[in-house]
Write a protein that holds these residues in place. Structure first.
Motif, short mmCIF file in Angstrom:
data_model
loop_
_atom_site.label_atom_id
_atom_site.label_comp_id
_atom_site.label_asym_id
_atom_site.label_seq_id
_atom_site.Cartn_x
_atom_site.Cartn_y
_atom_site.Cartn_z
N ASN A 25 0.77 -1.32 0.02
CA ASN A 25 0.03 -0.05 -0.15
C ASN A 25 0.78 1.29 -0.05
OD1 ASN A 25 -2.45 -1.70 0.20
ND2 ASN A 25 -2.25 -1.69 2.42
N GLY A 180 -7.04 -2.19 1.41
CA GLY A 180 -6.88 -3.62 0.35
C GLY A 180 -7.59 -4.83 0.92
N GLU A 254 -5.45 -7.31 -7.11
CA GLU A 254 -5.82 -6.10 -6.83
C GLU A 254 -7.27 -5.93 -7.32
OE1 GLU A 254 -3.08 -2.78 -7.91
OE2 GLU A 254 -1.54 -4.52 -7.98
#
Ligand code: TYM
Length: 332
Positions: A25, A180, A254
């Motif tokens: 991140n 995330g 992702e």
């Protein structure tokens, strides 16, 4: 102004949880924030460390930051002990932190275990040093994994206590950034415990230094259940190991857990693991190779740390001077 501070302990076995929960991140955040990324060696020595290994692990974490994509030109990267202001501020903050706040910290209870009376004062004061790390730079945002939530709440409380005690709005209250699809990556052997550097079984974690074969083998051996993948995330409830692998896939690709469920609905885990293994090798393999390359030439890594310490030191000295004035410690 927005400023990020975060760190990793150089205690060895850097793993996928550290990467997905934190470091990855940071790579995105460095584009929009002024970033300071620390290798928190003073935190590492709250538990016994072998001195030579501590050197090696400090360089390894530095290499991992760079291998993952942190740009040392853009961001400040340094090891905590080279900026002594961290320890000085930790003392000042310790003087205003009530014992009751520290007694609530679950990580201390876990790490001290049954032998609480023998645990070091440093281990107990660990979260105060962490608050000092963040507040020394007057950081506004702290990107971490889910397990650091309680420590960050304490950092906010300490910042507030300081501001109130001295009647000044000096420290911003730092915001946690828990981002995330995999903010809490679990062990590959037991979906109820966190993936951790200190787990006795190397099969419990994917190390950032694992080669492609090790990654594939560990994923093949990862625990799952006999049911196929569900079509929605609701079907992962009560299936800790399955949920963990799906979460890892979502984070590495992702996308969301929901999307991964949609994509693999009804497939067996044997097939899913092959896909996960290919994805993990594709994403983690290059990082491992770059870490190996960087740790082979310590001069380069040491230069980055030296440069980072100088840049961090400038901010730290300026702020600590201001803090000394606020507290009433005479500067001669
Ligand atoms: P450390 O070294 O234990 O962990 C480093 C980062 O990795 C995250 N993490 C995980 N994320 C997801 N799943 C996991 N299984 C997992 N395991 C670890 C942690 O949340 C952390 O973000 N106290 C900090 C170090 C620290 C710090 C700071 C962090 C010291 N001072 C100031 C932020 C700001 C720690 O335990 O790191």
């Amino acid at each position: 102004m927005n400023r990020i501070f975060s760190g990793v302990q150089p205690t060895g076995n850097l793993h996928l949880g550290n990467y997905l929960g934190a470091i990855r991140n940071w790579v995105t955040l460095q584009e929009d924030f002024e970033c300071i990324f620390c290798i928190v060696d003073l935190h590492a020595i709250t538990l016994p460390q072998n001195p030579e290994e501590l050197h090696a692990h400090t360089r390894e974490v530095t290499a991992a930051y760079i291998a993952a994509g942190i740009d040392p030109e853009k961001c400040i990267i340094f090891n905590q002990s080279t900026v002594p202001e961290h320890s000085e501020l930790a003392w000042m903050l310790a003087c205003i932190t009530p014992l009751g706040w520290l007694n609530r910290m679950t990580q201390f209870k876990e790490k001290a275990g049954k032998h609480r009376e023998n645990a070091g004062l440093g281990l107990y004061a660990y979260p105060v040093l962490m608050a000092a790390d963040i507040l020394l730079y007057r950081a506004t945002h702290v990107p971490v994994g889910d397990d650091q939530k309680q420590h960050l709440e304490l950092s906010r409380d300490i910042a507030g206590a300081f501001n109130r005690q001295y009647g000044i709005d000096y420290f911003p209250l730092p915001e946690p950034q828990i981002l995330g699809a995999a903010t809490r990556v679990m062990s590959l052997r037991d979906g109820a415990s966190k993936m951790s550097k200190s787990d006795g079984s190397d099969y419990s974690r994917l190390n950032l230094t694992d080669d492609d074969d090790a990654i594939a083998l560990k994923i093949r051996k990862a625990r799952t259940d006999a049911d196929p993948l569900p079509g929605t995330s609701a079907g992962l409830e009560g299936r800790d190991e399955a949920a963990n692998l799906v979460g890892i896939y979502a984070a590495l690709s992702e996308t969301s857990v929901e999307e991964v469920c949609r994509q693999f609905a009804g497939k067996m885990f044997s097939q899913f693991k092959n896909e996960l293994s290919d994805l993990a090798v594709e994403r983690m393999g290059p990082i491992a190779r770059k870490i190996r390359e960087l740790t082979a030439e310590t001069g380069h890594v040491d230069g980055i740390l030296r440069n980072g310490a100088e840049r961090a030191g400038v901010i730290a000295k300026r702020h600590l001077g201001e803090i000394r004035d606020i507290v009433g410690l005479l500067r001669t």
